[in-house]
Design a protein around this motif. Structure first.
Motif, PDB file in Angstrom:
ATOM      1  N   ASN A  36       1.179   4.054  -2.864  1.00  0.00           N
ATOM      2  CA  ASN A  36       1.225   5.543  -2.687  1.00  0.00           C
ATOM      3  C   ASN A  36       2.666   6.260  -3.596  1.00  0.00           C
ATOM      4  OD1 ASN A  36      -1.176   4.737  -1.421  1.00  0.00           O
ATOM      5  ND2 ASN A  36      -0.194   5.005   0.594  1.00  0.00           N
ATOM      6  N   GLU A  53       0.505  -1.474  -0.201  1.00  0.00           N
ATOM      7  CA  GLU A  53       0.045  -0.144   0.042  1.00  0.00           C
ATOM      8  C   GLU A  53       1.128   1.650  -0.025  1.00  0.00           C
ATOM      9  OE1 GLU A  53      -2.509  -0.594   3.355  1.00  0.00           O
ATOM     10  OE2 GLU A  53      -3.683  -2.108   2.428  1.00  0.00           O
ATOM     11  N   GLN A  54       2.293   0.957   0.722  1.00  0.00           N
ATOM     12  CA  GLN A  54       2.778   2.151   1.129  1.00  0.00           C
ATOM     13  C   GLN A  54       3.706   2.547  -0.368  1.00  0.00           C
ATOM     14  OE1 GLN A  54       2.968   4.664   3.225  1.00  0.00           O
ATOM     15  NE2 GLN A  54       0.768   2.861   4.366  1.00  0.00           N
TER      16      GLN A  54
END
Length: 479
Positions: free
Chosen positions: A415, A411-412
């Protein structure tokens, strides 16, 4: 004549009574005591198994919630060659058991002979009126029965019965092993489907990025190094996609062999839908290990080895055979059926070997060595079973932590990838920053999928370790 018949009846009655009261030469059966911990270090209570009993058939793979997997498992049960071979080995063990049981019953036979004979002129006690040539026609029935005074036959039957039970457990273990192998292969296949879907989307994204950099280069905004970086990244993603498709094809071929069909023409429709990861109960029931068929088979072979010590010991005692025959005999076939032509004989016979050069002692030593080997094998399988469960619990626990971290990392990274692309489009960063962000995002996403696949295969291995599921199952006393 009546007195003689009465004497024979008394003799037969005494021999029958001795046979029924026969003792066993096998030692008392005492399974080894295996020292085990009070509970699993990973999870769940553990107590020593009192009696090894194979689990009943359970469609344990349904916990993954995939109808395609369910269908493949059914195909495996019907068409796998290794499973068919295990069925044949079980049938062979049953046939050997029936052969051993046959010795419990009297053996009857019918015989007939028609011969032409010449007797020697110097035959002792030959009468002067006896012809040189004569015919002999005989029809008779023979019977025999071994009085099992020392339990040899019964011990052999008990060993054969245990061998048949072990073969049934081997069949269950082979079926469980193949079912687990299929479930693991299917999990790998679906993991490759997810990776292919990820790489396919990645190739499309990288193609769009490469197109954008080329347009920027043509507009004088980007340099040749950036277009080279985007083209390189796209080519590497395409190569990874081809490699993933190859890995999927190999996994699909393995599934075809497991279900018993040629790999050519066999296909499983792609799906990137993740399998359901079964939840492990807080406490694994202590009865699960005794459901493992390999442990049950080892226990049965240990019992069979114990009985065969009795078979070897019985050879030191005399064998008592009860036999008899009755029939008709005459020199002319046409006149054979007549009362004067009847003959019969009945009586017991005993045989005791006095010297055999140590053969019987060696067979007892061999039987004891087989017992020691079977005992050691049983203990080893119990210890391996504990390790298998501990390994499975440990894998699921630590892979769960790893999956949580990888999901967060993916997820990071996603981003950062989106932010890097937006900043590149505004001219705030170089394309190398975008490449680094995209590479990291792809690696973490792919790693997250691989960890999910590892968790699924670990769940399959744990299911295999506990005998095909953690539902309580009734146990049956076997002897």
């Amino acid at each position: 004549m009546a007195e003689r018949r009465a004497a024979w009846r008394k003799g037969l009655g005494l021999a029958s009574a001795l046979a029924l009261a026969g003792c066993s030469s096998a030692p008392a059966y005492r399974p080894p005591q295996v020292s085990l911990p009070a509970s699993f270090a990973g999870n769940g209570p553990w107590v020593q198994v009192a009696d090894a009993t194979a689990m009943p058939p359970v469609d344990w793979w349904t916990v993954f919630g995939d109808p395609v997997l369910n269908g493949l498992e059914q195909q495996l049960n019907a068409g796998n060659p290794s499973l068919a071979a295990a069925v044949a080995r079980h049938d062979r063990a049953m046939a050997l058991l029936h052969q051993a049981r046959a010795d419990l019953y009297p053996q009857l036979g019918v015989g007939a002979s028609v011969t032409q004979n010449r007797q020697s002129a110097d035959r002792p006690l030959r009468g002067a009126s006896q012809p040189d040539y004569y015919g002999a026609q005989t029809v008779g029935v023979t019977g025999g029965y071994e009085a099992d005074l020392w339990g040899r036959v019964r011990a052999n039957v008990a060993a054969g019965r245990a061998d048949a039970q072990a073969a049934a457990d081997d069949l269950a273990d082979t079926r469980l092993q193949l079912q687990a192998e299929l479930a693991q292969g299917y999990a790998v296949l679906r993991g490759q489907d997810r990776i292919i879907a990820l790489l396919d989307a990645t190739v499309q994204t990288y193609a769009q990025a490469d197109h954008m950099t080329r347009r920027r280069f043509e507009g004088g905004i980007a340099n040749a190094m950036e277009t080279g970086q985007s083209a390189t990244q796209l080519a590497e993603a395409q190569a990874a996609l081809a490699d993933a498709r190859n890995a999927r094809a190999l996994a699909e071929h393995a599934l075809a062999t497991l279900v018993g069909v040629p790999a050519t023409g066999f296909a499983v429709a792609p799906s990137d839908q993740a399998l359901t990861l079964p939840s492990v109960p807080v406490g694994v029931p202590s009865t699960l290990l005794q459901r493992r068929p390999d442990i049950a088979a080892a226990e049965r072979r240990m019992y069979a080895a114990n009985r065969r010590i009795g078979v070897a010991r019985a050879a030191f005692f005399p064998s008592l055979l009860l036999g008899g025959q009755v029939g008709l005999q005459d020199t002319a076939l046409a006149d054979i059926i007549a009362a004067p032509n009847t003959f019969w004989s009945i009586g017991p016979s005993a045989l005791l070997t006095l010297f055999d050069g140590g053969r019987r002692h060696a067979k007892v030593m061999q039987a004891r060595a087989d017992w020691d080997a079977a005992t050691a094998d049983y203990r080893g399988r119990v210890l391996s079973a504990v390790q298998d469960v501990e390994d499975g619990l440990s894998r699921l626990h630590h892979l769960g932590d790893e999956a949580q971290s990888e999901t967060h990392a993916a997820e990071q990274a996603g981003n950062v990838e989106a932010l890097a692309m937006r900043r590149y489009e505004r001219g705030a960063v170089s394309y190398l920053d975008v490449v680094n962000a995209q590479t990291t995002a792809l690696r973490t996403r792919q790693k997250a999928i691989e960890v999910d696949t590892q968790r699924l295969t670990a769940a399959v291995r744990l299911l295999r370790a506990v005998g095909g599921g953690w539902q309580d199952a009734p146990t049956t006393k076997r002897g």
